[in-house]
Write a protein that holds these residues in place. Structure first.
Motif, mmCIF file in Angstrom:
data_model
loop_
_atom_site.group_PDB
_atom_site.id
_atom_site.type_symbol
_atom_site.label_atom_id
_atom_site.label_comp_id
_atom_site.label_asym_id
_atom_site.label_seq_id
_atom_site.Cartn_x
_atom_site.Cartn_y
_atom_site.Cartn_z
ATOM 1 N N LEU A 94 -0.720 17.174 11.496
ATOM 2 C CA LEU A 94 -1.121 18.369 10.757
ATOM 3 C C LEU A 94 -0.967 18.146 9.259
ATOM 4 O O LEU A 94 0.032 17.572 8.808
ATOM 5 N N GLY A 95 -1.960 18.603 8.502
ATOM 6 C CA GLY A 95 -1.865 18.544 7.042
ATOM 7 C C GLY A 95 -1.096 19.758 6.530
ATOM 8 O O GLY A 95 -1.467 20.893 6.823
ATOM 9 N N LEU A 96 -0.018 19.490 5.801
ATOM 10 C CA LEU A 96 0.790 20.591 5.262
ATOM 11 C C LEU A 96 -0.010 21.387 4.230
ATOM 12 O O LEU A 96 -0.001 22.615 4.222
ATOM 13 N N ASP A 97 -0.735 20.685 3.368
ATOM 14 C CA ASP A 97 -1.492 21.366 2.318
ATOM 15 C C ASP A 97 -2.627 22.208 2.912
ATOM 16 O O ASP A 97 -2.919 23.292 2.430
ATOM 17 N N ARG A 98 -3.238 21.676 3.974
ATOM 18 C CA ARG A 98 -4.312 22.452 4.606
ATOM 19 C C ARG A 98 -3.745 23.702 5.270
ATOM 20 O O ARG A 98 -4.378 24.756 5.264
ATOM 21 N N TYR A 131 0.841 -1.211 0.000
ATOM 22 C CA TYR A 131 0.000 0.000 0.000
ATOM 23 C C TYR A 131 0.865 1.246 0.000
ATOM 24 O O TYR A 131 1.977 1.241 0.544
ATOM 25 N N LEU A 132 0.329 2.297 -0.586
ATOM 26 C CA LEU A 132 0.939 3.611 -0.386
ATOM 27 C C LEU A 132 0.464 4.081 0.987
ATOM 28 O O LEU A 132 -0.735 4.001 1.269
ATOM 29 N N ARG A 133 1.386 4.543 1.833
ATOM 30 C CA ARG A 133 0.981 4.824 3.220
ATOM 31 C C ARG A 133 -0.136 5.878 3.287
ATOM 32 O O ARG A 133 -0.063 6.910 2.619
ATOM 33 N N PRO A 134 -1.182 5.604 4.084
ATOM 34 C CA PRO A 134 -2.256 6.581 4.231
ATOM 35 C C PRO A 134 -1.995 7.570 5.365
ATOM 36 O O PRO A 134 -2.756 8.513 5.562
ATOM 37 N N GLU A 135 -0.947 7.340 6.153
ATOM 38 C CA GLU A 135 -0.517 8.292 7.184
ATOM 39 C C GLU A 135 0.975 8.065 7.409
ATOM 40 O O GLU A 135 1.481 6.955 7.179
ATOM 41 N N THR A 136 1.662 9.105 7.845
ATOM 42 C CA THR A 136 3.107 8.961 8.068
ATOM 43 C C THR A 136 3.397 8.304 9.415
ATOM 44 O O THR A 136 4.484 7.781 9.645
ATOM 45 N N ALA A 137 2.413 8.335 10.307
ATOM 46 C CA ALA A 137 2.614 7.898 11.690
ATOM 47 C C ALA A 137 3.223 6.499 11.820
ATOM 48 O O ALA A 137 4.084 6.266 12.681
ATOM 49 N N GLN A 138 2.788 5.565 10.946
ATOM 50 C CA GLN A 138 3.261 4.186 11.132
ATOM 51 C C GLN A 138 4.769 4.057 10.903
ATOM 52 O O GLN A 138 5.424 3.176 11.468
ATOM 53 N N MET A 152 -7.149 16.024 -0.700
ATOM 54 C CA MET A 152 -6.434 15.538 -1.878
ATOM 55 C C MET A 152 -6.221 14.035 -1.790
ATOM 56 O O MET A 152 -6.350 13.446 -0.721
ATOM 57 N N ARG A 153 -5.868 13.461 -2.912
ATOM 58 C CA ARG A 153 -5.577 12.012 -2.898
ATOM 59 C C ARG A 153 -4.098 11.780 -2.583
ATOM 60 O O ARG A 153 -3.720 10.728 -2.096
ATOM 61 N N GLU A 154 -3.267 12.746 -2.902
ATOM 62 C CA GLU A 154 -1.850 12.705 -2.503
ATOM 63 C C GLU A 154 -1.589 13.999 -1.750
ATOM 64 O O GLU A 154 -1.848 15.082 -2.286
ATOM 65 N N PHE A 155 -1.131 13.899 -0.509
ATOM 66 C CA PHE A 155 -0.951 15.107 0.287
ATOM 67 C C PHE A 155 0.231 14.906 1.233
ATOM 68 O O PHE A 155 0.862 13.850 1.227
ATOM 69 N N GLU A 156 0.516 15.938 2.013
ATOM 70 C CA GLU A 156 1.650 15.808 2.933
ATOM 71 C C GLU A 156 1.203 16.030 4.371
ATOM 72 O O GLU A 156 0.365 16.899 4.635
ATOM 73 N N PHE A 158 9.587 11.359 25.109
ATOM 74 C CA PHE A 158 10.287 11.914 23.961
ATOM 75 C C PHE A 158 9.417 11.788 22.710
ATOM 76 O O PHE A 158 8.461 11.001 22.682
ATOM 77 N N GLY A 159 9.781 12.587 21.693
ATOM 78 C CA GLY A 159 8.957 12.607 20.488
ATOM 79 C C GLY A 159 9.756 12.304 19.237
ATOM 80 O O GLY A 159 10.972 12.510 19.192
ATOM 81 N N ILE A 160 9.062 11.777 18.228
ATOM 82 C CA ILE A 160 9.660 11.581 16.905
ATOM 83 C C ILE A 160 8.769 12.319 15.898
ATOM 84 O O ILE A 160 7.550 12.104 15.873
ATOM 85 N N ALA A 161 9.404 13.199 15.126
ATOM 86 C CA ALA A 161 8.652 14.025 14.172
ATOM 87 C C ALA A 161 8.974 13.583 12.763
ATOM 88 O O ALA A 161 10.058 13.054 12.490
ATOM 89 N N GLN A 162 8.031 13.817 11.867
ATOM 90 C CA GLN A 162 8.265 13.453 10.474
ATOM 91 C C GLN A 162 7.362 14.279 9.546
ATOM 92 O O GLN A 162 6.212 14.549 9.885
ATOM 93 N N ILE A 163 7.928 14.632 8.397
ATOM 94 C CA ILE A 163 7.125 15.296 7.349
ATOM 95 C C ILE A 163 7.180 14.406 6.117
ATOM 96 O O ILE A 163 8.263 13.974 5.723
ATOM 97 N N GLY A 164 6.034 14.108 5.536
ATOM 98 C CA GLY A 164 6.106 13.272 4.330
ATOM 99 C C GLY A 164 4.765 13.087 3.667
ATOM 100 O O GLY A 164 3.715 13.464 4.190
#
Ligand code: GAP
Length: 527
Positions: A385-389, A224-231, A272-276, A250-256
């Motif tokens: 957070l949605g980058l596009d939003r 699958y194409l990931r539906p969320e970056t969290a996993q 969108m169908r493809e978003f960040e 502690f925290g782990i951050a990611q943008i994708g």
């Protein structure tokens, strides 16, 4: 020149404003429809030369607020493709569904829950209309609270909303697809295209995109194409904790990028169908999660408000129905041109994800707490957070049409993007008044010095007034004009985008002035 500024927002309805914003985004290189020369691809967009810069700046603001400002948050960049078992473990294969319904006449497909929410919005609109009418009738003596508590039409509509909400929540809670359809029928929802109530049954539709990994299609595995970056963060929890010697909390951050086959893909870059996504998972001791949930709610709201888009444009919304993994969840909503909608989710996800990965992978997902002298699976509070939003909130707030009164009493018009200066794609335009007498060379000399710190643009074409308008339209916070005096005194005029005021300053001052006005640091200090 005497200026008078009229914000024309009030006489432009929000739908028109939104259409203008979309056209403006295209005209000035912010956002293009994907594959436009082939008539586009639905709900997929490309960011143009200025859009890419704005996006990069938003990412930097978010990343720095997380990773730079918190000693106990680190950032990663996980792959989009993940082992298919990840999505079985996370629950996405079985439960990442939307209830869909088709209209048999128009053959159009809708999300059943969205149709119901829209039906509810229509009843709200009726209440608001009554209130507006009464406010006009009674003028200054109007008491809104008393009116909504006593007016029979308002009370009847409120009762309808309450009943609808109760039924709707129960249907979602019990996954009762038949009742979702029945609500659509009972509330006489019609298809906006055909105008009929000829509906199919409601069915569940999985939102993940499936593709094949491997060169020979028969042998290839479905992934699958990931539906969320969290996993990508959850599966790397131990890698990061151990390699970074991280101590809880502690925290782990990611943008994708993330991908969802949205049924209702409307409202430009909102859905969108493809978003960040910009996500951060904060790992805490079990039992501490509610404290951290409240902490991150406040922190994230402060991050948004620091942008200066108007505090009243944000609100919290607690979820009606909690996702299968959450024990608390709230959205930060923003007042988009089409109403208050979700911008960011803050979720207390318990130990659900790590436990699931522990079970499905057979690998321990535990943390040894030296203070408590015991092993446990941490709890997680996530900010998502949605980058596009976020991009859309900034653009929608920035787009302004103004009328400016000139000295002779006539009016000039301008469209200006009032993007927060620290995020603006171009920080400074350098404009020689004329294309001769050594002014272009002086302008180039200034750019050659400033370009290491700031994104600058050189423009010598057309009158100075038209060049200002072009920079206003793309949101450049400052324009510097080089005239003949500049050659003699090493000074320039600097013009402020929002006030249009001009000031004469020395060239040596420019770096300091710009640092003060456009630095990301100022924004980060507000959080
Ligand atoms: N990991 C949790 C999660 O993904 P979500 O509420 O489904 O939660 C988080 O998504 C955020 O991602 C949303 O608040 C929204 O800003 C953004 N988002 C979700 N779906 C989107 C879409 N189809 N288009 C654009 N942004 C989207």
């Amino acid at each position: 020149m005497a200026h008078q500024k009229f914000d024309t927002d009030y006489n432009m309805n929000q739908e028109d404003l939104f259409k203008k914003l979309i056209a403006h985004s295209k005209e000035y290189g912010y956002i293009f429809q994907s594959s436009e020369i082939y008539d586009g691809l639905s709900a997929v967009y490309d960011y143009g030369q200025l859009g890419a810069e704005l996006k990069k700046n938003i990412k930097e603001y978010w990343w720095n607020s997380m990773v730079l400002l918190h000693e106990n948050i680190v950032g990663i960049d996980a792959a989009i493709f993940m082992h298919p078992k990840v999505w079985k473990a996370s629950g996405h294969v079985d439960a990442f569904n939307d209830p869909l319904i088709d209209n048999k006449d128009s053959k159009k497909r809708y999300r059943a829950d969205v149709l119901i929410e829209e039906a509810r919005e229509k009843i709200y609109a009726k209440i608001n209309k009554e209130v507006d009418k009464a406010a006009k009738r009674f003028g200054d003596t109007f008491d809104k609270d008393q009116f909504v508590a006593t007016n029979q039409r308002v009370l009847d509509n409120q009762a309808k909303i309450d009943e609808l909400t109760k039924r709707f929540q129960a249907a979602l809670e019990n996954n009762d697809l038949a009742d979702l359809k029945q609500i659509i029928i009972d509330y006489e929802v019609v298809c906006p295209i055909s105008g009929t109530k000829n509906w199919t049954d409601v069915r569940q539709f999985n939102l993940m995109f499936e593709t094949k990994l491997g060169s020979v299609s028969e042998d290839a595995n479905s992934i699958y194409l990931r539906p969320e970056t969290a996993q990508g963060i959850f599966v790397n929890f131990l890698n990061v904790q151990k390699s970074g010697r991280m101590k809880l909390p502690f925290g782990i951050a990611q943008i994708g990028k993330a991908f969802r086959n949205e049924i209702v893909a409307r409202q430009f870059i909102f859905r969108m169908r493809e978003f960040e996504q910009m996500e951060m998972q904060f790992f805490v001791r079990p039992g501490d999660e509610m404290l951290w949930f409240e902490y991150w709610k406040e922190k994230r709201m402060a991050w948004h408000k620091a942008l200066g888009l108007g505090d009243g444009n944000y609100r919290f919304h607690d979820h009606d129905k909690l996702a299968h993994y959450a024990n608390a969840a709230a959205d930060i909503e923003f007042q988009f041109p089409f109403g208050f909608k979700e911008l960011e989710g803050i979720h207390s996800r318990t130990d659900f994800d790590l436990n699931q990965h522990q079970e499905f992978s057979g690998k321990k997902m535990q943390y040894f707490d030296t203070e408590l002298n015991k092993n446990y699976v941490p709890y997680v509070v996530e900010t998502s957070l949605g980058l596009d939003r976020t991009f859309l909130t900034i653009l929608a707030h920035a787009y302004t049409e103004e009328k400016i009164e000139k000295e002779d009493g006539s009016f000039d018009e301008r469209v200006v993007l009032k993007i927060p200066a620290a995020l603006a794609p171009v920080k400074l335009a350098v404009l020689p008044l004329v294309k001769k007498d050594g002014l272009p060379e002086k302008a180039r000399e200034i750019i050659d010095n400033l370009k290491f710190d700031f994104n600058c643009q050189y423009d010598e074409k057309d009158s100075i007034g038209r060049r200002y308008r072009r920079q206003d339209a793309i949101g450049t916070p400052f324009c510097v004009t080089i005239d003949h005096e500049s050659l003699e005194t090493n000074t320039v005029t600097i013009r402020n985008r929002d006030t249009m005021e001009q000031e004469r300053v020395s060239v040596q001052q420019l770096t300091e002035i710009l640092k003060d006005k456009v630095s990301m640091r100022k924004l980060l200090e507000k959080i």
